[in-house]
Write a protein that holds these residues in place. Sequence first.
Motif, PDB file in Angstrom:
ATOM      1  N   UNK A 108      44.703  33.031  41.695  1.00  0.00           N
ATOM      2  CA  UNK A 108      44.402  31.629  41.958  1.00  0.00           C
ATOM      3  C   UNK A 108      43.691  31.026  40.750  1.00  0.00           C
ATOM      4  N   UNK A 109      43.823  29.698  40.628  1.00  0.00           N
ATOM      5  CA  UNK A 109      43.219  29.015  39.486  1.00  0.00           C
ATOM      6  C   UNK A 109      41.747  29.351  39.320  1.00  0.00           C
ATOM      7  N   UNK A 110      40.988  29.263  40.424  1.00  0.00           N
ATOM      8  CA  UNK A 110      39.539  29.435  40.275  1.00  0.00           C
ATOM      9  C   UNK A 110      39.191  30.854  39.853  1.00  0.00           C
ATOM     10  N   UNK A 111      40.008  31.815  40.264  1.00  0.00           N
ATOM     11  CA  UNK A 111      39.730  33.193  39.879  1.00  0.00           C
ATOM     12  C   UNK A 111      40.051  33.428  38.402  1.00  0.00           C
ATOM     13  N   UNK A 112      41.145  32.800  37.911  1.00  0.00           N
ATOM     14  CA  UNK A 112      41.457  32.899  36.485  1.00  0.00           C
ATOM     15  C   UNK A 112      40.316  32.293  35.678  1.00  0.00           C
ATOM     16  N   UNK A 113      39.824  31.140  36.134  1.00  0.00           N
ATOM     17  CA  UNK A 113      38.723  30.483  35.430  1.00  0.00           C
ATOM     18  C   UNK A 113      37.514  31.414  35.365  1.00  0.00           C
TER      19      UNK A 113
ATOM     20  N   UNK B 179      43.551  50.885  50.350  1.00  0.00           N
ATOM     21  CA  UNK B 179      42.374  50.017  50.468  1.00  0.00           C
ATOM     22  C   UNK B 179      42.679  48.583  50.064  1.00  0.00           C
ATOM     23  N   UNK B 180      41.936  47.643  50.666  1.00  0.00           N
ATOM     24  CA  UNK B 180      42.032  46.248  50.248  1.00  0.00           C
ATOM     25  C   UNK B 180      41.336  46.114  48.893  1.00  0.00           C
ATOM     26  N   UNK B 181      41.744  45.114  48.070  1.00  0.00           N
ATOM     27  CA  UNK B 181      41.135  44.952  46.736  1.00  0.00           C
ATOM     28  C   UNK B 181      39.604  44.894  46.811  1.00  0.00           C
TER      29      UNK B 181
ATOM     30  N   UNK C 109      44.087  42.423  38.834  1.00  0.00           N
ATOM     31  CA  UNK C 109      43.571  41.058  38.950  1.00  0.00           C
ATOM     32  C   UNK C 109      42.774  40.840  40.231  1.00  0.00           C
ATOM     33  N   UNK C 110      43.350  41.242  41.361  1.00  0.00           N
ATOM     34  CA  UNK C 110      42.711  41.038  42.654  1.00  0.00           C
ATOM     35  C   UNK C 110      41.392  41.797  42.755  1.00  0.00           C
ATOM     36  N   UNK C 111      41.366  43.009  42.179  1.00  0.00           N
ATOM     37  CA  UNK C 111      40.147  43.817  42.251  1.00  0.00           C
ATOM     38  C   UNK C 111      39.065  43.222  41.360  1.00  0.00           C
ATOM     39  N   UNK C 112      39.465  42.791  40.167  1.00  0.00           N
ATOM     40  CA  UNK C 112      38.495  42.223  39.225  1.00  0.00           C
ATOM     41  C   UNK C 112      37.726  41.068  39.826  1.00  0.00           C
ATOM     42  N   UNK C 113      38.421  40.210  40.572  1.00  0.00           N
ATOM     43  CA  UNK C 113      37.723  39.028  41.092  1.00  0.00           C
ATOM     44  C   UNK C 113      36.723  39.367  42.179  1.00  0.00           C
ATOM     45  N   UNK C 114      36.783  40.580  42.719  1.00  0.00           N
ATOM     46  CA  UNK C 114      35.777  40.981  43.703  1.00  0.00           C
ATOM     47  C   UNK C 114      34.618  41.751  43.080  1.00  0.00           C
ATOM     48  N   UNK C 115      34.731  42.077  41.789  1.00  0.00           N
ATOM     49  CA  UNK C 115      33.641  42.801  41.122  1.00  0.00           C
ATOM     50  C   UNK C 115      32.571  41.827  40.647  1.00  0.00           C
ATOM     51  N   UNK C 116      31.350  42.309  40.502  1.00  0.00           N
ATOM     52  CA  UNK C 116      30.307  41.441  39.969  1.00  0.00           C
ATOM     53  C   UNK C 116      30.613  41.178  38.499  1.00  0.00           C
ATOM     54  N   UNK C 117      30.107  40.025  38.013  1.00  0.00           N
ATOM     55  CA  UNK C 117      30.451  39.560  36.662  1.00  0.00           C
ATOM     56  C   UNK C 117      30.268  40.631  35.602  1.00  0.00           C
TER      57      UNK C 117
ATOM     58  N   UNK D 245      35.809  30.934  51.448  1.00  0.00           N
ATOM     59  CA  UNK D 245      35.570  32.265  50.868  1.00  0.00           C
ATOM     60  C   UNK D 245      34.786  32.182  49.570  1.00  0.00           C
ATOM     61  N   UNK D 246      35.079  31.155  48.743  1.00  0.00           N
ATOM     62  CA  UNK D 246      34.316  30.988  47.510  1.00  0.00           C
ATOM     63  C   UNK D 246      32.906  30.486  47.799  1.00  0.00           C
ATOM     64  N   UNK D 247      32.769  29.664  48.862  1.00  0.00           N
ATOM     65  CA  UNK D 247      31.452  29.149  49.228  1.00  0.00           C
ATOM     66  C   UNK D 247      30.557  30.278  49.741  1.00  0.00           C
ATOM     67  N   UNK D 248      31.148  31.225  50.464  1.00  0.00           N
ATOM     68  CA  UNK D 248      30.375  32.369  50.955  1.00  0.00           C
ATOM     69  C   UNK D 248      29.756  33.135  49.777  1.00  0.00           C
TER      70      UNK D 248
END
Lengths: 432, 432
Positions: free
Chosen positions: B77-82, B16-18, B46-54, B231-234
């Motif tokens: 990516x920087x914005x995802x680490x932030x 599966x994709x993240x 890391x990749x999965x975490x950034x797709x989960x809700x806060x 993608x972040x704007x979406x």
Amino acid sequence: ESGGLQEVKRTINIGLAPAEVAHLIESSPPKVRKMLWELVETENEGEILQHLSDEISADFLNEMSTEQLVDLTSELDTDDVVDLLQQLPEKQSNDVLRGMDSENRSRLEAVLCYPEDSAGGLMNTDTVTVRADVTLDVVLRYLRRHRSLPEMTDNLLVINRNNEFIGILPINKLLVSDLNQTVREVMTTDTQIIHASLDEEDVAKIFERHDLVSAPVIDNHGKLIGRITIDDVVDVIRDTADHSMMSMAGLDEEEDTFAPAFKTGRRRAVWLGINLITAFIASAVIGLFSDTIERLVALAVLMPIVASMGGIAGSQVLTLVIRGQALGHISSGNIGWLLNRELAVGFFNGLLWAAVIGGITLFWFNDALLAGIIAAAIIINLVVAVLSGAALPIILKRQSIDPALAGGVILTTITDVVGFFSFLGLASILYL
Amino acid sequence: ESGGLQEVKRTINIGLAPAEVAHLIESSPPKVRKMLWELVETENEGEILQHLSDEISADFLNEMSTEQLVDLTSELDTDDVVDLLQQLPEKQSNDVLRGMDSENRSRLEAVLCYPEDSAGGLMNTDTVTVRADVTLDVVLRYLRRHRSLPEMTDNLLVINRNNEFIGILPINKLLVSDLNQTVREVMTTDTQIIHASLDEEDVAKIFERHDLVSAPVIDNHGKLIGRITIDDVVDVIRDTADHSMMSMAGLDEEEDTFAPAFKTGRRRAVWLGINLITAFIASAVIGLFSDTIERLVALAVLMPIVASMGGIAGSQVLTLVIRGQALGHISSGNIGWLLNRELAVGFFNGLLWAAVIGGITLFWFNDALLAGIIAAAIIINLVVAVLSGAALPIILKRQSIDPALAGGVILTTITDVVGFFSFLGLASILYL
């Protein structure tokens, strides 16, 4: 005066982007809209129309002649022309198609045969295709023969001699790879392919999950027929998200904020009519207990509390589940867990607010029996409310009824009837 | 049994994709979530975490050690680490920053100094920059020295020697232009530039109106500091659209559909408490007229109709105006027109439904005075309801109060009080 008009005209036709002019028109009352539209120069009309909401653009389109419409469509992308045609009466839409040159017409007819809300209806036919056996160097020279590439071309689409899709060549990979390699060596084959019949909301989910800018669209035979770009998907996402909220208030997601009074009033009257039936059902329930109320008027004073607490608790769950459905979180595998959770939440909040409301009632009317009755009614209504709020959208969706549109009305009927019936019914038993 | 687990593990980590794994986790009850998460291999976390809700990702992050967190962030990516850092308690977030190498840390600190909901908080620092005075041929050779380009690189960003942004070189233009031209001759300067301090919702509007894939971000001195991608704007668009609907039910747009009973129950209790105040205010109004109700119990039977029709009519306008505000349609220039329109709609629907409800009342209770009273109360309440529905969000927004959150509660209070007061008040005057 005329100088001011010239100024506005210049701003509209040169100063602003088409989307900005469309936004200006949408933010204006009907009369000003017509005025602004008349200032738009013919060559800009097409671009602005495609940024307007369906209802407003249909108004403008209906006033144009077939010739004007043919001119208008000649400069637009396929999917935008399709959008415009779908807003016209069928006869006029056929006239416009006949007025086009044969190449444009056949390009359009390929898209028009798919439903408006499917991937086929969303796609463009402006693909840039390459063959797998050429080298990247040849691809670069081929591209350089174009005067421009279609907007949002992030991938070249690789097809075989039967026009069947076999992979993508990302432009960003083309730019960093050894030019002596062939397309086949560099291309990606495990990419997201969209079938033309896929629902547009599922297309949006694929774009969101895989962070796509564009994706190829194929027909039933695996032949490449077009591509979908993120700008059109963003519109789908916006509309889908608006849909739930607007439907819950009996409105359409394309509803025009500045529609004329009569138009919006008529539509809203329908919704009030539907809700009136709910209100009269609640009244009928109260009517059953009018003898009891006559003897204890405090029941009339307190009964709206029981109904309204149920309505609020139920609509919270309803909203949560409808949003969960839109995001694709709800499936048959987790409904059981969800209903159990809501049963627990209903009891927890039922007990809490039964205690608070019972306490206030005791203090206000100094009547322990009345306090006990309202407390019991609150528990019953909150539990029923949250369970209905969770179950209704799931049941409605299985019946192919839009939960956002019908859920609220049915839920209110349930919480009103159960609220009044449990409170007044308990009172009439215990006070007799 | 263990073979089945291996199967699931393989599916999660390879099949599966993240974003799909994140979706699976979000669609599961809490216990299953933990189990699934434990099957995720470290390099995919890391990749999965950034797709989960806060809320869900915060749960998982809180159970990780500082070393694990540092490892996790090194591949994002920087914005995802932030995003991840902002979910941690400040002390832990500082520990993670200290654990990073200095290059990564300074890159992050540039983004962390902007609010989470600003363009600066949304941006990435992975820009590909070029100088204006080189030829396209040199640019192509420079690109070919990269092993890969950042995702969604549709433009190269042109800067001067002071790192000030001066224009963009679209990749699609680079591919079709004469390679002997300089960047300056080909670049576009009338492009959308985003200031780091711009609110994320305004960023989304710019992307939507201009169909952008990425846009450069500059600081107060005009220096290029990063770029924002669609993608972040979406995600911003999805959250903004969900925000209104969820707030109107007293929920957070990040609300977890499968939150544990106690967590969601506690939050919803707050909303029920706020609405209870509204309900008791309505009860107090009814209490003023308990003598009148005692003499004519039909008043108790009919009074919920007056209140509920007002509530429905008002919340339709409220929803319409809140959506209009979110789309940026409402401005001081068109509020007057909107209020006039609503006055007309209120009268139109008031007269219509007064006639219908008056007629039914006459038929039901055979009392012409009662029918007249309810008809008058309906007109009064519908006019007040639609005017309040239109004016409230505008007034609340000026006071910097979220109309979606507060509007519904205040509106219900108004329509309940005006509905009960006008109906029972008129009755107590005319029947005395």
